[in-house]
Design a protein around this motif. Structure first.
Motif, PDB file in Angstrom:
ATOM      1  N   VAL A 130       0.832  -1.200   0.000  1.00  0.00           N
ATOM      2  CA  VAL A 130       0.000   0.000   0.000  1.00  0.00           C
ATOM      3  C   VAL A 130       0.873   1.258   0.000  1.00  0.00           C
ATOM      4  CG1 VAL A 130      -1.700   1.337   1.300  1.00  0.00           C
ATOM      5  CG2 VAL A 130      -1.905  -1.169   1.160  1.00  0.00           C
ATOM      6  N   ALA A 131       1.719   1.395   1.013  1.00  0.00           N
ATOM      7  CA  ALA A 131       2.530   2.607   1.147  1.00  0.00           C
ATOM      8  C   ALA A 131       3.679   2.350   2.104  1.00  0.00           C
ATOM      9  CB  ALA A 131       1.687   3.773   1.660  1.00  0.00           C
ATOM     10  N   ILE A 177       0.355   8.303   3.978  1.00  0.00           N
ATOM     11  CA  ILE A 177       1.065   7.699   5.093  1.00  0.00           C
ATOM     12  C   ILE A 177       1.860   8.780   5.816  1.00  0.00           C
ATOM     13  CG2 ILE A 177       3.084   7.065   3.678  1.00  0.00           C
ATOM     14  CD1 ILE A 177       3.304   4.508   5.399  1.00  0.00           C
ATOM     15  N   SER A 178       1.883   8.699   7.138  1.00  0.00           N
ATOM     16  CA  SER A 178       2.644   9.652   7.934  1.00  0.00           C
ATOM     17  C   SER A 178       3.107   8.948   9.203  1.00  0.00           C
ATOM     18  CB  SER A 178       1.791  10.886   8.278  1.00  0.00           C
ATOM     19  OG  SER A 178       0.659  10.510   9.036  1.00  0.00           O
ATOM     20  N   VAL A 221       2.664   5.157  13.311  1.00  0.00           N
ATOM     21  CA  VAL A 221       2.542   5.461  11.892  1.00  0.00           C
ATOM     22  C   VAL A 221       1.064   5.415  11.539  1.00  0.00           C
ATOM     23  CG1 VAL A 221       2.883   3.056  11.168  1.00  0.00           C
ATOM     24  CG2 VAL A 221       3.370   4.904   9.575  1.00  0.00           C
ATOM     25  N   TYR A 222       0.664   6.271  10.615  1.00  0.00           N
ATOM     26  CA  TYR A 222      -0.739   6.409  10.255  1.00  0.00           C
ATOM     27  C   TYR A 222      -0.946   6.141   8.761  1.00  0.00           C
ATOM     28  CZ  TYR A 222      -0.652   9.003  14.659  1.00  0.00           C
ATOM     29  OH  TYR A 222      -0.456   9.383  15.966  1.00  0.00           O
ATOM     30  N   LEU A 223      -2.154   5.737   8.440  1.00  0.00           N
ATOM     31  CA  LEU A 223      -2.557   5.657   7.044  1.00  0.00           C
ATOM     32  C   LEU A 223      -3.935   6.306   6.939  1.00  0.00           C
ATOM     33  CD1 LEU A 223      -1.781   4.568   4.220  1.00  0.00           C
ATOM     34  CD2 LEU A 223      -3.256   2.594   4.734  1.00  0.00           C
ATOM     35  N   GLN A 224      -3.965   7.497   6.360  1.00  0.00           N
ATOM     36  CA  GLN A 224      -5.221   8.184   6.112  1.00  0.00           C
ATOM     37  C   GLN A 224      -5.747   7.719   4.767  1.00  0.00           C
ATOM     38  OE1 GLN A 224      -7.019  10.464   8.050  1.00  0.00           O
ATOM     39  NE2 GLN A 224      -8.561  10.213   6.447  1.00  0.00           N
ATOM     40  N   MET A 225      -6.957   7.195   4.770  1.00  0.00           N
ATOM     41  CA  MET A 225      -7.556   6.660   3.550  1.00  0.00           C
ATOM     42  C   MET A 225      -8.819   7.439   3.221  1.00  0.00           C
ATOM     43  SD  MET A 225      -7.032   2.574   4.214  1.00  0.00           S
ATOM     44  CE  MET A 225      -8.236   2.513   5.538  1.00  0.00           C
ATOM     45  N   ASN A 226      -8.807   8.080   2.095  1.00  0.00           N
ATOM     46  CA  ASN A 226      -9.954   8.849   1.618  1.00  0.00           C
ATOM     47  C   ASN A 226     -10.478   8.261   0.313  1.00  0.00           C
ATOM     48  OD1 ASN A 226      -9.521  10.706   3.754  1.00  0.00           O
ATOM     49  ND2 ASN A 226      -8.094  11.893   2.495  1.00  0.00           N
ATOM     50  N   GLY A 227     -11.701   8.592  -0.005  1.00  0.00           N
ATOM     51  CA  GLY A 227     -12.270   8.095  -1.250  1.00  0.00           C
ATOM     52  C   GLY A 227     -12.269   6.589  -1.340  1.00  0.00           C
TER      53      GLY A 227
END
Length: 123
Positions: free
Chosen positions: A47-48, A69-70, A78-84
């Motif tokens: 994914v990232a 990803i941040s 660690v984060y994964l922001q998922m939009n749409g």
């Protein structure tokens, strides 16, 4: 390093979720952190990834522009922001850590894995 992923759930198509991966153990900031996913009956998919210095990020083509990803080294997270989100994003999402490959998208180059968190996107 032990990894604990969270934040999954059920969301409608077009919605958003933010996944978190909390790490315990020394030297979290030295690890490159990745997210992978695995849908039923399919192989694990990259994914990232974000490098240990958070200076570089790399995404799978189908996630570019939708996922971010941040990391927060002070919080060992660690984060994964998922939009749409789309129904085809439905999968178990795993976070992983490696010491030597800042932009790796190969699962076998990762040293540690979290337990996974399920994301379900309804149409």
């Amino acid at each position: 390093v032990q990894l604990q992923a969270s934040g999954g759930g059920l969301v409608q198509a077009g919605g958003s979720l933010r996944l978190s991966c909390a790490a315990s153990g020394p030297s979290f900031s030295s690890y490159n952190m990745g997210w992978f996913r695995q849908a039923p009956g399919k192989e694990r998919e990259f994914v990232a990834v974000i490098s240990w210095r958070a200076g570089s990020t790399y995404y799978a083509d189908s996630m570019k522009g939708r996922f971010t990803i941040s990391r927060d080294n002070a919080k060992n997270t660690v984060y994964l922001q998922m939009n749409g989100l789309k129904p085809e994003d439905t999968a178990v999402y795993y976070c992983a850590a490696n010491l030597n490959y800042p932009n790796s998208y190969y699962p076998n180059e990762y040293d540690y894995w979290g337990q996974g968190t399920l994301v379900t996107v309804s149409s």
